[in-house]
Motif scaffolding. Structure first.
Motif, PDB file in Angstrom:
ATOM      1  N   ILE A 381       0.811  -1.222   0.000  1.00 39.63           N
ATOM      2  CA  ILE A 381       0.000   0.000   0.000  1.00 39.63           C
ATOM      3  C   ILE A 381       0.845   1.273   0.000  1.00 39.63           C
ATOM      4  N   THR A 382       2.174   1.119   0.110  1.00 37.32           N
ATOM      5  CA  THR A 382       3.052   2.294   0.014  1.00 37.32           C
ATOM      6  C   THR A 382       3.848   2.310  -1.287  1.00 37.32           C
ATOM      7  N   HIS A 383       3.562   1.344  -2.176  1.00 37.24           N
ATOM      8  CA  HIS A 383       4.342   1.235  -3.414  1.00 37.24           C
ATOM      9  C   HIS A 383       3.781   2.148  -4.504  1.00 37.24           C
ATOM     10  N   ASP A 384       4.506   3.210  -4.822  1.00 37.78           N
ATOM     11  CA  ASP A 384       4.226   4.044  -5.998  1.00 37.78           C
ATOM     12  C   ASP A 384       2.773   4.523  -6.060  1.00 37.78           C
ATOM     13  N   VAL A 385       2.296   5.098  -4.955  1.00 31.44           N
ATOM     14  CA  VAL A 385       0.959   5.696  -4.936  1.00 31.44           C
ATOM     15  C   VAL A 385       1.111   7.201  -5.144  1.00 31.44           C
ATOM     16  N   PRO A 386       0.633   7.753  -6.271  1.00 34.02           N
ATOM     17  CA  PRO A 386       0.866   9.172  -6.573  1.00 34.02           C
ATOM     18  C   PRO A 386       0.238  10.128  -5.561  1.00 34.02           C
ATOM     19  N   SER A 387      -1.016   9.849  -5.177  1.00 35.41           N
ATOM     20  CA  SER A 387      -1.727  10.728  -4.246  1.00 35.41           C
ATOM     21  C   SER A 387      -2.849   9.940  -3.598  1.00 35.41           C
ATOM     22  N   TYR A 388      -3.417  10.522  -2.544  1.00 33.18           N
ATOM     23  CA  TYR A 388      -4.526   9.870  -1.865  1.00 33.18           C
ATOM     24  C   TYR A 388      -5.521  10.931  -1.437  1.00 33.18           C
ATOM     25  N   ARG A 389      -6.713  10.859  -2.015  1.00 35.02           N
ATOM     26  CA  ARG A 389      -7.783  11.802  -1.715  1.00 35.02           C
ATOM     27  C   ARG A 389      -7.314  13.253  -1.815  1.00 35.02           C
ATOM     28  N   GLY A 390      -6.621  13.530  -2.910  1.00 37.99           N
ATOM     29  CA  GLY A 390      -6.230  14.892  -3.210  1.00 37.99           C
ATOM     30  C   GLY A 390      -4.899  15.335  -2.641  1.00 37.99           C
ATOM     31  N   GLU A 391      -4.283  14.537  -1.771  1.00 36.72           N
ATOM     32  CA  GLU A 391      -3.007  14.922  -1.174  1.00 36.72           C
ATOM     33  C   GLU A 391      -1.871  14.175  -1.887  1.00 36.72           C
ATOM     34  N   VAL A 392      -0.902  14.934  -2.417  1.00 38.57           N
ATOM     35  CA  VAL A 392       0.219  14.336  -3.152  1.00 38.57           C
ATOM     36  C   VAL A 392       1.100  13.541  -2.199  1.00 38.57           C
ATOM     37  N   ILE A 393       1.436  12.299  -2.578  1.00 41.10           N
ATOM     38  CA  ILE A 393       2.304  11.426  -1.786  1.00 41.10           C
ATOM     39  C   ILE A 393       3.652  11.221  -2.473  1.00 41.10           C
ATOM     40  N   ARG A 394       3.610  11.012  -3.785  1.00 42.43           N
ATOM     41  CA  ARG A 394       4.843  10.718  -4.526  1.00 42.43           C
ATOM     42  C   ARG A 394       5.860  11.848  -4.337  1.00 42.43           C
ATOM     43  N   GLY A 395       7.088  11.465  -3.973  1.00 35.79           N
ATOM     44  CA  GLY A 395       8.154  12.440  -3.778  1.00 35.79           C
ATOM     45  C   GLY A 395       8.194  13.042  -2.389  1.00 35.79           C
ATOM     46  N   ARG A 396       7.163  12.777  -1.588  1.00 28.84           N
ATOM     47  CA  ARG A 396       7.104  13.356  -0.245  1.00 28.84           C
ATOM     48  C   ARG A 396       7.216  12.295   0.858  1.00 28.84           C
ATOM     49  N   VAL A 397       7.021  11.017   0.493  1.00 22.34           N
ATOM     50  CA  VAL A 397       7.040   9.938   1.478  1.00 22.34           C
ATOM     51  C   VAL A 397       7.994   8.851   1.012  1.00 22.34           C
ATOM     52  N   SER A 398       8.828   8.378   1.920  1.00 26.67           N
ATOM     53  CA  SER A 398       9.748   7.290   1.587  1.00 26.67           C
ATOM     54  C   SER A 398       9.778   6.293   2.737  1.00 26.67           C
ATOM     55  N   VAL A 399      10.054   5.033   2.389  1.00 27.92           N
ATOM     56  CA  VAL A 399      10.171   3.961   3.378  1.00 27.92           C
ATOM     57  C   VAL A 399      11.652   3.718   3.648  1.00 27.92           C
ATOM     58  N   VAL A 400      12.037   3.740   4.926  1.00 28.25           N
ATOM     59  CA  VAL A 400      13.432   3.504   5.307  1.00 28.25           C
ATOM     60  C   VAL A 400      13.503   2.265   6.191  1.00 28.25           C
ATOM     61  N   ASP A 401      14.708   1.687   6.270  1.00 32.91           N
ATOM     62  CA  ASP A 401      14.888   0.462   7.055  1.00 32.91           C
ATOM     63  C   ASP A 401      15.265   0.738   8.501  1.00 32.91           C
ATOM     64  N   ALA A 402      16.060   1.788   8.726  1.00 34.02           N
ATOM     65  CA  ALA A 402      16.563   2.067  10.066  1.00 34.02           C
ATOM     66  C   ALA A 402      15.631   3.012  10.818  1.00 34.02           C
ATOM     67  N   ARG A 403      15.347   2.673  12.050  1.00 31.47           N
ATOM     68  CA  ARG A 403      14.433   3.489  12.865  1.00 31.47           C
ATOM     69  C   ARG A 403      14.990   4.887  13.116  1.00 31.47           C
ATOM     70  N   ASN A 404      16.307   4.980  13.263  1.00 32.27           N
ATOM     71  CA  ASN A 404      16.890   6.298  13.560  1.00 32.27           C
ATOM     72  C   ASN A 404      16.864   7.239  12.355  1.00 32.27           C
ATOM     73  N   GLN A 405      16.496   6.724  11.175  1.00 32.95           N
ATOM     74  CA  GLN A 405      16.375   7.568   9.985  1.00 32.95           C
ATOM     75  C   GLN A 405      14.929   8.025   9.757  1.00 32.95           C
ATOM     76  N   ALA A 406      13.989   7.471  10.517  1.00 29.18           N
ATOM     77  CA  ALA A 406      12.579   7.703  10.262  1.00 29.18           C
ATOM     78  C   ALA A 406      12.055   8.921  11.005  1.00 29.18           C
ATOM     79  N   THR A 407      11.132   9.615  10.376  1.00 23.79           N
ATOM     80  CA  THR A 407      10.407  10.692  11.043  1.00 23.79           C
ATOM     81  C   THR A 407       9.149  10.159  11.723  1.00 23.79           C
ATOM     82  N   HIS A 408       8.634   9.031  11.206  1.00 21.97           N
ATOM     83  CA  HIS A 408       7.411   8.454  11.755  1.00 21.97           C
ATOM     84  C   HIS A 408       7.507   6.926  11.747  1.00 21.97           C
ATOM     85  N   LEU A 409       6.787   6.302  12.665  1.00 29.07           N
ATOM     86  CA  LEU A 409       6.721   4.847  12.757  1.00 29.07           C
ATOM     87  C   LEU A 409       5.299   4.387  12.444  1.00 29.07           C
TER      88      LEU A 409
END
Length: 419
Positions: A381-409
């Motif tokens: 559900i996070t793979h290449d979704v351009p936008s969701y209900r009018g809010e742009v996602i592509r280019g603004r959200v990324s999945v990281v492996d390390a917790r210390n690199q994340a802004t959100h969990l």
């Protein structure tokens, strides 16, 4: 419809496909939608009928998931009714009810009816079932020929899996001992499928190394095994890569369930057993050469199995206890799949609701770490979704492996919280 309630009460979606098309369809006017080119048969996924209807449905229904799922389940249930009518005409009213029950109790069917990205499968099987009904009540051989050409063409415009239509018709023709009307329908369907292959053979051949759509004749045994055993493996949601998850005990139990059902068919009539087996292979058709067993590819197979159930149950004898036990096992599996789809839909809706709220509150990039539970689902559900209900996602959200690199969990229930 009540039996499939977990599907149309689902408040969310299952995969990136639905989310992507929801984004594509998020336009103010129908004229602004990215309609497919019906004349461009050079694209690998040439499904203009499916993509046009999917855009239209997503435009009006995407923001109302329960209504979207309700319409989808209703369309699939119409297929069940068509199958029941065909079986009723062949073997009587009671057999028709059994066919209906066995079809909607199949985990393959629940997989399709619960995932709106499988619209193509609902369409092509519907075309086949309508054609079978037309052939069953003949109005002339020319009419059968014309109907077969039209419905096979519509099926192929929905999905290339409709190449199975003439193959299934061939088995029905043998079952009906060379009925001439069925033979004319087979001729029309085969001519249409042959023309499609001549037009698309180069594009299809080029897909031999194309990821999940890569194909090889060597894949056929593995695909047959996974599709045959999946209905009896009650804890599995999809047959994808099923062989790698098959423990010896699971394999033995599933094989026994499958063998018992096939054995009952053979005990009543070896001719019927062989023809049902041929119809099962025909319904899977071109999907048997693919490198992955997807649940939606078993939709046509489910119709054949339902017809086999009905044929067995309308004939008196103690064998019906085995058949009924098989149907009960499939029903348990189907409901497990349905409620798993519902649970995942709840998580998807929660995740994207939180994500949209975060994106609207801040222009900073969002980096997330996925949970350990059902990680595969959150990857989808996070793979290449351009936008969701009018809010742009592509280019603004990324999945990281390390917790210390994340802004959100991301928690297991789909909630998003600051790190």
């Amino acid at each position: 419809m009540l039996w499939q309630g977990a599907l149309w009460l689902n408040p969310g979606y299952f995969s990136h496909d639905e989310l992507q098309w929801g984004s594509f369809a998020d336009r103010p006017q129908l004229s602004a939608l990215p309609w497919p080119d019906w004349l461009d048969s050079s694209v690998f996924q040439y499904r203009p009928l499916t993509f046009s209807l999917w855009l239209l449905l997503s435009h009006f229904l995407f923001e109302s998931p329960r209504l979207f799922h309700f319409v989808f389940v209703l369309a699939g249930t119409i297929n069940a009714v068509l199958l029941a009518i065909w079986v009723r005409r062949e073997w009587g009213a009671r057999a028709g009810y059994w066919a209906f029950a066995a079809f909607v109790a199949s985990p393959f069917v629940i997989d399709v009816h619960g995932w709106v990205a499988t619209l193509a499968d609902v369409l092509w099987l519907g075309c086949l079932l309508v054609l079978l009904l037309i052939v069953q009540r003949p109005r002339g051989r020319s009419a059968a020929l014309a109907a077969a050409c039209l419905l096979t063409a519509l099926g192929l415009l929905a999905k290339e899996a409709a190449l199975a239509i003439p193959a299934v018709l061939a088995v029905v023709w043998v079952w009906r001992r060379g009925d001439r009307t069925t033979g004319m329908a087979l001729l029309g369907s085969a001519l249409c499928a042959g023309g499609y292959l001549l037009l698309r053979l180069g594009v299809i051949s080029a897909g031999s190394g194309n990821g999940d759509y890569g194909w090889s004749l060597l894949e056929v045994p593995a695909r047959l095994l996974e599709y045959a055993l999946f209905p009896w493996m009650l804890r599995e949601i999809e047959p994808v890569d099923l062989i790698s998850r098959m423990t010896p005990m699971k394999t033995v139990i599933a094989a026994m369930g499958c063998a018992a059902f096939v054995g009952v068919l053979g005990w009543r009539s070896w001719r019927a057993a062989l023809l049902f087996a041929a119809a099962a292979v025909a319904a899977l058709g071109p999907t048997l050469v693919l490198k992955v067993s997807f649940g939606q590819y078993g939709y046509g197979l489910a119709a054949v199995v339902a017809a086999a159930f009905a044929w067995s149950m309308h004939r008196p004898g103690r064998h019906r206890l085995v058949v009924a036990a098989s149907l009960l096992a499939m029903s348990v599996h189907a409901q497990g799949v349905a409620w798993k789809f519902h649970a995942l839909g709840v998580r998807q809706e929660q995740f994207h609701r939180d994500l949209v709220a975060v994106l609207r509150d801040s222009a900073d990039p969002v980096r997330i770490v996925l949970p350990d539970q059902d990680t595969w689902f959150f990857q989808r559900i996070t793979h290449d979704v351009p936008s969701y209900r009018g809010e742009v996602i592509r280019g603004r959200v990324s999945v990281v492996d390390a917790r210390n690199q994340a802004t959100h969990l991301v928690s297991a229930d789909g909630r998003l919280r600051p790190n």
